[in-house]
Design a protein around this motif. Sequence first.
Motif, short mmCIF file in Angstrom:
data_model
loop_
_atom_site.label_atom_id
_atom_site.label_comp_id
_atom_site.label_asym_id
_atom_site.label_seq_id
_atom_site.Cartn_x
_atom_site.Cartn_y
_atom_site.Cartn_z
N PHE A 83 -0.85 0.05 -7.30
CA PHE A 83 -2.17 0.64 -7.60
C PHE A 83 -2.13 2.16 -7.58
CE2 PHE A 83 -3.19 -3.66 -6.48
CZ PHE A 83 -4.30 -3.96 -7.23
N PHE A 89 -1.80 -2.96 3.19
CA PHE A 89 -2.65 -3.61 4.18
C PHE A 89 -2.60 -2.82 5.50
CE2 PHE A 89 -1.10 -6.99 1.30
CZ PHE A 89 -2.31 -7.22 0.67
N ARG A 144 8.69 -9.13 -4.18
CA ARG A 144 8.28 -10.50 -4.50
C ARG A 144 9.02 -11.03 -5.73
NH1 ARG A 144 2.96 -11.89 -7.69
NH2 ARG A 144 3.49 -13.82 -6.66
N ARG B 116 -9.97 -3.21 -2.92
CA ARG B 116 -8.63 -3.12 -3.52
C ARG B 116 -7.62 -3.97 -2.75
NH1 ARG B 116 -8.41 3.24 -3.66
NH2 ARG B 116 -9.25 2.75 -1.62
N LEU B 117 -7.91 -4.20 -1.44
CA LEU B 117 -6.99 -5.02 -0.65
C LEU B 117 -7.01 -6.46 -1.16
CD1 LEU B 117 -7.53 -3.80 3.03
CD2 LEU B 117 -5.85 -3.05 1.36
N GLU B 119 -7.71 -7.36 -4.26
CA GLU B 119 -6.99 -7.37 -5.55
C GLU B 119 -5.48 -7.33 -5.30
OE1 GLU B 119 -8.42 -4.20 -8.02
OE2 GLU B 119 -10.05 -5.46 -8.78
N SER B 120 -5.11 -6.52 -4.31
CA SER B 120 -3.70 -6.38 -3.98
C SER B 120 -3.13 -7.74 -3.55
CB SER B 120 -3.58 -5.37 -2.85
OG SER B 120 -2.28 -4.89 -2.75
N ALA B 121 -3.91 -8.46 -2.73
CA ALA B 121 -3.47 -9.78 -2.27
C ALA B 121 -3.36 -10.74 -3.45
CB ALA B 121 -4.46 -10.32 -1.24
N TYR B 122 -4.32 -10.68 -4.37
CA TYR B 122 -4.31 -11.58 -5.53
C TYR B 122 -3.07 -11.35 -6.40
CZ TYR B 122 -9.14 -13.17 -4.74
OH TYR B 122 -10.27 -13.74 -4.23
N VAL B 123 -2.77 -10.06 -6.68
CA VAL B 123 -1.61 -9.81 -7.55
C VAL B 123 -0.31 -10.14 -6.83
CG1 VAL B 123 -2.69 -8.14 -9.10
CG2 VAL B 123 -1.55 -7.32 -7.06
N LEU B 124 -0.36 -10.19 -5.50
CA LEU B 124 0.84 -10.60 -4.75
C LEU B 124 0.92 -12.12 -4.62
CD1 LEU B 124 0.84 -7.83 -2.01
CD2 LEU B 124 2.65 -8.24 -3.67
N VAL B 135 -5.86 -11.38 4.96
CA VAL B 135 -6.27 -10.00 4.67
C VAL B 135 -7.67 -9.69 5.20
CG1 VAL B 135 -6.68 -8.30 2.83
CG2 VAL B 135 -4.77 -9.90 2.64
N ASN B 139 -8.63 -7.61 8.91
CA ASN B 139 -9.23 -6.29 8.74
C ASN B 139 -10.70 -6.25 9.13
OD1 ASN B 139 -7.19 -4.32 7.58
ND2 ASN B 139 -6.86 -6.12 6.30
#
Lengths: 237, 216
Positions: A83, A89, A144, B116-117, B119-124, B135, B139
């Motif tokens: 991004f 995280f 990944r 954004r966290l 979204e970050s998790a989804y793309v991972l 996540v 948090n």
Amino acid sequence: MCLTAVLKKKTKFFTISVELTCPDGETLALIGPSGSGKTTIIRMLAGLVTPDEGRIVYRDRVFFDSSRGVNLPPQKRKLGYVFQDYSLFPHLTLYGNAAFAAQDRREVDALLGFFGLTALRDRKPQEVSGGERQRCAVCQALARNPQLLLLDEPFSALDVVTRRLLRNELKKITETRTFPVVYVTHDITEALFIGNTVLPIVGGAIDRAWMERITAPAAGTDARTKAARTTKLALAY
Amino acid sequence: MELLPLYLSAKLATVATLILIGIAAPLAYLLTNFTWPGKSFVEALVNLPIALPPTVIGFYLLFLLGPKGFVGTVWENLFGGTLLFTFTGIVIASIFYSLPFAIQPIKASFEKVDPRLKESAYVLGLSPTATFFRVIIPNSVHGIAAAAILVFLHTMGAFGVVLMVGGSIAGETRVASIAIYEAVESMQYEKAWALSLAFIPIGYGFLLLVNRLTRK
């Protein structure tokens, strides 16, 4: 084998309408001014934004096809995505972040070593510099083992020196990979350095004339510089 | 000082809080992160106890948990026995009564998590459920802990709902708030004072903890 996408999406100010192709092992740089639609395009490739119409195919896998009603969620596209700003995280260490979706822990160690983060592996993202965070974000995306790497202005928030260092490291590591890389930037030098192909996006559409204009040599530029620029642009396209 | 009512209040508040956090956290996640048909109706329904007097809620629950009510009938078919005038009955009543007080702060803490966290998790590759556990929850720990304390205190002080559903059975449903009311009614002011004073340090201490948690 390559990534191909035909995308249409109506936004508040214009309609994005682009066709792009990126073969395996190559990097496609999307360049354009702020608000030109680059980020929306890469988000459509990731599945974070749904196009109004179009088709996204990688190898034989259809990610999106409006005519057939196919729309794979981001989870099923097996992406690496970095991004624009820090999206690590905060509750995990750098190692925890890099290994978050990793399949092979040795690969995580190798990536952290390559990006010089081994000594910082037990620190939290908020305890390291911006450059180190983005290095870790690249590790996270690569660890990944993605089939496609998408980077959305990953180094834009960093200082010039760190940005140059990081893009050199990124280029070195992506050159060893076989997947397509799509790189969004508003920095023309960065686009020309990273991309095998550079696609200028203005107002949601491909605009090569814009690229010619912004890279045109100033009056009085010597012949040697002009020739170098012409060669570089030719290579870029 | 008679400790049994205080013990019963603390037991009721602890059990209800644990169950409520388990219900409220996923519900708050559904309300903050997704759009689905009927969402605003469900949200208004779970928040309804805020807008109703506790005795009104207690009155409805008396019928709902009673032998002819929906929850009461289902309970009797599954486990036998009645819910009214039992500890289990006042736990269920407290869950209905305190649900909005758990949902609101948890929702607020989920809304504070950078989108954004997610979204970050989804793309991972993480599913929405895995994103919730790996996540969103980690948090929001401080917010959830603060919500748990507020719900605990709110349930500790419950009176109208507990009285309606549970009555006043010593060792079963006579919680501290009811014991205080009865002590005053029978002019046993010393007993009322002793129980009432116990609430001040408990409430004050927990609220200081909430301040500390929500400041982080």
